[in-house]
Design a protein around this motif. Structure first.
Motif, PDB file in Angstrom:
ATOM      1  N   UNK A 143       0.842  -1.183   0.000  1.00 16.91           N
ATOM      2  CA  UNK A 143       0.000   0.000   0.000  1.00 16.91           C
ATOM      3  C   UNK A 143       0.882   1.239   0.000  1.00 16.91           C
ATOM      4  N   UNK A 144       0.260   2.412  -0.059  1.00 15.30           N
ATOM      5  CA  UNK A 144       1.022   3.651  -0.183  1.00 15.30           C
ATOM      6  C   UNK A 144       1.593   4.121   1.154  1.00 15.30           C
ATOM      7  N   UNK A 145       0.786   4.065   2.206  1.00 16.98           N
ATOM      8  CA  UNK A 145       1.241   4.572   3.509  1.00 16.98           C
ATOM      9  C   UNK A 145       0.455   3.890   4.617  1.00 16.98           C
ATOM     10  N   UNK A 146       0.985   3.998   5.847  1.00 18.77           N
ATOM     11  CA  UNK A 146       0.274   3.490   7.011  1.00 18.77           C
ATOM     12  C   UNK A 146       0.716   2.125   7.490  1.00 18.77           C
ATOM     13  N   UNK A 147       1.763   1.570   6.899  1.00 13.99           N
ATOM     14  CA  UNK A 147       2.299   0.273   7.330  1.00 13.99           C
ATOM     15  C   UNK A 147       3.822   0.343   7.307  1.00 13.99           C
ATOM     16  N   UNK A 148       4.511  -0.495   8.076  1.00 10.34           N
ATOM     17  CA  UNK A 148       5.983  -0.440   8.117  1.00 10.34           C
ATOM     18  C   UNK A 148       6.626  -0.603   6.739  1.00 10.34           C
ATOM     19  N   UNK A 149       6.051  -1.462   5.886  1.00  9.62           N
ATOM     20  CA  UNK A 149       6.641  -1.705   4.576  1.00  9.62           C
ATOM     21  C   UNK A 149       5.943  -0.994   3.447  1.00  9.62           C
ATOM     22  N   UNK A 150       5.121   0.030   3.751  1.00 13.81           N
ATOM     23  CA  UNK A 150       4.420   0.776   2.708  1.00 13.81           C
ATOM     24  C   UNK A 150       5.401   1.670   1.951  1.00 13.81           C
ATOM     25  N   UNK A 151       4.934   2.262   0.849  1.00 11.65           N
ATOM     26  CA  UNK A 151       5.799   3.065  -0.011  1.00 11.65           C
ATOM     27  C   UNK A 151       6.442   4.212   0.765  1.00 11.65           C
ATOM     28  N   UNK A 152       5.634   5.028   1.422  1.00 13.25           N
ATOM     29  CA  UNK A 152       6.152   6.209   2.114  1.00 13.25           C
ATOM     30  C   UNK A 152       7.108   5.814   3.233  1.00 13.25           C
ATOM     31  N   UNK A 153       6.706   4.866   4.065  1.00  7.46           N
ATOM     32  CA  UNK A 153       7.552   4.445   5.190  1.00  7.46           C
ATOM     33  C   UNK A 153       8.864   3.828   4.711  1.00  7.46           C
ATOM     34  N   UNK A 154       8.821   3.093   3.597  1.00  2.57           N
ATOM     35  CA  UNK A 154      10.048   2.478   3.081  1.00  2.57           C
ATOM     36  C   UNK A 154      11.049   3.527   2.612  1.00  2.57           C
ATOM     37  N   UNK A 155      10.540   4.641   2.099  1.00  2.00           N
ATOM     38  CA  UNK A 155      11.426   5.723   1.668  1.00  2.00           C
ATOM     39  C   UNK A 155      11.950   6.492   2.872  1.00  2.00           C
ATOM     40  N   UNK A 156      11.065   6.855   3.789  1.00  2.00           N
ATOM     41  CA  UNK A 156      11.466   7.642   4.960  1.00  2.00           C
ATOM     42  C   UNK A 156      12.455   6.884   5.835  1.00  2.00           C
ATOM     43  N   UNK A 157      12.257   5.572   5.972  1.00  2.00           N
ATOM     44  CA  UNK A 157      13.070   4.772   6.902  1.00  2.00           C
ATOM     45  C   UNK A 157      14.117   3.928   6.186  1.00  2.00           C
ATOM     46  N   UNK A 158      14.466   4.318   4.964  1.00  2.00           N
ATOM     47  CA  UNK A 158      15.484   3.586   4.217  1.00  2.00           C
ATOM     48  C   UNK A 158      16.834   3.617   4.908  1.00  2.00           C
ATOM     49  N   UNK A 159      17.643   2.589   4.684  1.00  2.00           N
ATOM     50  CA  UNK A 159      18.908   2.437   5.402  1.00  2.00           C
ATOM     51  C   UNK A 159      20.136   2.703   4.550  1.00  2.00           C
ATOM     52  N   UNK A 160      19.975   2.827   3.237  1.00  2.00           N
ATOM     53  CA  UNK A 160      21.119   3.034   2.343  1.00  2.00           C
ATOM     54  C   UNK A 160      21.108   4.458   1.784  1.00  2.00           C
ATOM     55  N   UNK A 161      22.244   4.846   1.236  1.00  2.00           N
ATOM     56  CA  UNK A 161      22.341   6.182   0.645  1.00  2.00           C
ATOM     57  C   UNK A 161      21.462   6.312  -0.591  1.00  2.00           C
ATOM     58  N   UNK A 162      21.226   5.187  -1.257  1.00  2.00           N
ATOM     59  CA  UNK A 162      20.374   5.189  -2.448  1.00  2.00           C
ATOM     60  C   UNK A 162      19.189   4.255  -2.240  1.00  2.00           C
ATOM     61  N   UNK A 163      18.115   4.512  -2.986  1.00  2.00           N
ATOM     62  CA  UNK A 163      16.910   3.678  -2.924  1.00  2.00           C
ATOM     63  C   UNK A 163      16.737   2.990  -4.271  1.00  2.00           C
ATOM     64  N   UNK A 164      16.553   1.679  -4.234  1.00  2.00           N
ATOM     65  CA  UNK A 164      16.362   0.902  -5.451  1.00  2.00           C
ATOM     66  C   UNK A 164      14.872   0.668  -5.669  1.00  2.00           C
ATOM     67  N   UNK A 165      14.360   1.188  -6.788  1.00  2.00           N
ATOM     68  CA  UNK A 165      12.953   1.008  -7.139  1.00  2.00           C
ATOM     69  C   UNK A 165      12.820   0.036  -8.294  1.00  2.00           C
ATOM     70  N   UNK A 166      11.813  -0.821  -8.195  1.00  2.00           N
ATOM     71  CA  UNK A 166      11.434  -1.699  -9.299  1.00  2.00           C
ATOM     72  C   UNK A 166       9.998  -1.341  -9.674  1.00  2.00           C
ATOM     73  N   UNK A 167       9.778  -0.970 -10.951  1.00  2.00           N
ATOM     74  CA  UNK A 167       8.503  -0.414 -11.372  1.00  2.00           C
ATOM     75  C   UNK A 167       7.917  -1.147 -12.567  1.00  2.00           C
ATOM     76  N   UNK A 168       6.604  -1.231 -12.580  1.00  2.00           N
ATOM     77  CA  UNK A 168       5.876  -1.769 -13.735  1.00  2.00           C
ATOM     78  C   UNK A 168       5.356  -0.574 -14.530  1.00  2.00           C
ATOM     79  N   UNK A 169       5.807  -0.420 -15.787  1.00  2.00           N
ATOM     80  CA  UNK A 169       5.388   0.702 -16.623  1.00  2.00           C
ATOM     81  C   UNK A 169       4.421   0.219 -17.700  1.00  2.00           C
ATOM     82  N   UNK A 170       3.153   0.573 -17.497  1.00  2.00           N
ATOM     83  CA  UNK A 170       2.084   0.247 -18.459  1.00  2.00           C
ATOM     84  C   UNK A 170       1.911  -1.244 -18.693  1.00  2.00           C
TER      85      UNK A 170
END
Length: 475
Positions: free
Chosen positions: A178-205
């Protein structure tokens, strides 16, 4: 005759009542934790000298059955004074003369007594979770997506080629649900990331899988927490809730209940796309409008500045986010709260993370949050109480002197050594950590006060509807 308070006084009474209720709720949370210690101490045969809510000077006290029950000035927590446990005079005060020469409690009795507080907090959290499960909680259904609705120009995500409509499949190898409101949600995963960079995997269309490694930037609005540039824009239909009379949208024939599906030939994934198109300075916008029958037509209009507004606009009010009553299970609520605590603690001690002590909330922040939720919907208070009590249980088990985990640690060392630690040594360690804890509370309270001040200083959005010049006055 019935006396009715003038509206300003009525508002003052309402706010004062809300503050009192919030204080009672906060006090009950602390009391439940301390009652766990009290109950276990009595069962273990330990002497209980004092049961206190708050620290500092005493406001009220009464002795019942040899125990002094206190309410103290500073509502920063509470304590049960147990002379046979590790000394904590810096917080609890000195024991009475009659209790100075008591025999020490066994390590097992100390461990059980210390553990009972967090256990009581967890039990209260579970009880609140059952209440949420029965009564339900207002939930923003927009957050039940992982599709990006808008990407801010010049943000790290925009520079990496992330597009509106991209569906996030994984963040640093973990799949968000989900987008927010859980430990592994999108927003929380970005805010609480542990590395200098964030790796995203996306489905485009649905046609290709895109991967991007992005270095986030600090967000001044969130006190330096990391951002990529799409966190506040989940995919959301641009439903028109109201059309402003005399505005560009009204003159173009757009109706309430219709939705905007494209702007200048580009699909709209969030109403922010329309706002960005207006702010781009284009004289004319071509909007795709879908009516209630599902038919799409193209509409051209010129954004205008209303008489009572500074910015140009098209003259519509968007439909608010879809709020529904959901009933998450107690296991889901408690598990989510515990997961969020552990992720936050891990981020706090990881150098690459942007999370610091300044982002934590203390009693002042918790109290302000309770007041805000009470004014919104009391069921949200019950939901927040789950998070609060689980936090209280987990954090108090940390092996830090003064906390319950510290008492457990001292007792385990004593059990292994089969003799008591030197009282002076324990007292010095406890005193040092009392000073550190007091400094921590002051620092967290300082940042809480800054956050509250910023919110109070932030100009409130006008609730006045835009007013457009009549067509006859336009040149």
């Amino acid at each position: 005759m019935i006396a009715v308070l003038p509206s300003p006084w009525g508002e003052v009474v309402t706010i004062a009542g809300t503050v009192v209720v919030a204080m009672v709720l906060f006090g009950l949370t602390v009391a439940a934790h301390e009652f766990g210690h009290f109950w276990a101490a009595r069962k273990m045969g330990l002497v209980v000298e004092r049961f206190a809510i708050g620290f500092g000077p005493k406001i009220y006290g009464k002795v019942i059955d040899g125990v002094e029950w206190q309410i103290n000035l500073l509502p920063l927590g509470g304590f049960v004074q147990l002379p046979q446990m590790s000394p904590a005079e810096g917080l609890e005060g000195k024991p009475g003369e009659e209790h100075k020469d008591l025999p020490p409690a066994s390590p097992g009795a100390k461990i059980i007594t210390a553990f009972a507080g967090p256990l009581a907090s967890l039990a209260l959290g579970v009880l609140c979770a059952v209440g949420v499960w029965i009564l339900g909680v207002p939930t923003n259904m927009t957050y039940r997506t992982t599709t990006i609705g808008w990407v801010e120009p010049n943000s790290p995500a925009a520079k990496a080629g992330i597009l509106p409509g991209d569906k996030i499949l994984a963040i640093d190898g973990q799949r968000p649900e989900r987008w927010a409101g859980r430990p592994g949600a999108v927003v929380e995963s970005i805010l609480l990331g542990l590395d200098h960079e964030i790796l995203l995997e996306l489905d485009r269309d649905g046609a290709e899988i895109v991967t991007a490694r992005i270095r986030p930037e600090p967000d001044p609005e969130l006190e330096g927490l990391r951002r990529l540039g799409f966190e506040t824009y989940p995919a959301q239909v641009a439903w028109v809730d109201k059309v402003i009379e005399g505005g560009p949208a009204a003159r173009a024939g757009i109706l309430s209940g219709e939705k905007l599906v494209s702007v200048d030939g580009v699909k709209i994934w969030n109403p922010a796309a329309v706002k960005a198109a207006v702010e781009s300075g284009k004289e004319t916008l071509e909007l795709g409008v879908e009516n209630v029958q599902g038919q799409v037509r193209l509409v051209s209009l010129r954004p205008e500045q209303a008489i009572n507004r500074k910015d140009r606009m098209i003259g519509v009010v968007w439909k608010p986010s879809d709020i529904r009553i959901t009933r998450p299970t107690p296991q889901e609520q408690v598990g989510s709260a515990a997961g969020l605590v552990f992720r936050t603690l891990r981020a706090l001690v990881t150098p690459a993370s942007n999370v610091g002590v300044q982002h934590l909330s203390g009693p002042l922040g918790i109290f302000e949050r309770l007041v805000s939720l009470l004014q919104t919907d009391p069921r949200l208070v019950l939901y927040f109480s789950v998070i609060l009590n689980v936090n209280l249980a987990v954090l108090n088990l940390l092996p830090i002197p003064v906390l319950d985990g510290g008492h457990i640690l001292f007792s385990l060392i004593e059990a292994v050594r089969r003799r008591q630690l030197r009282a002076k040594t324990v007292e010095r360690i406890q005193t040092a950590f009392v000073i550190l804890l007091a400094g921590f509370f002051l620092l967290v309270t300082y940042h809480d006060s800054l956050r509250i001040k910023r919110r109070m200083d932030k100009p409130a959005e006008s609730t006045e509807m835009p007013v457009f010049r009549p067509a006859t006055e336009k040149k």
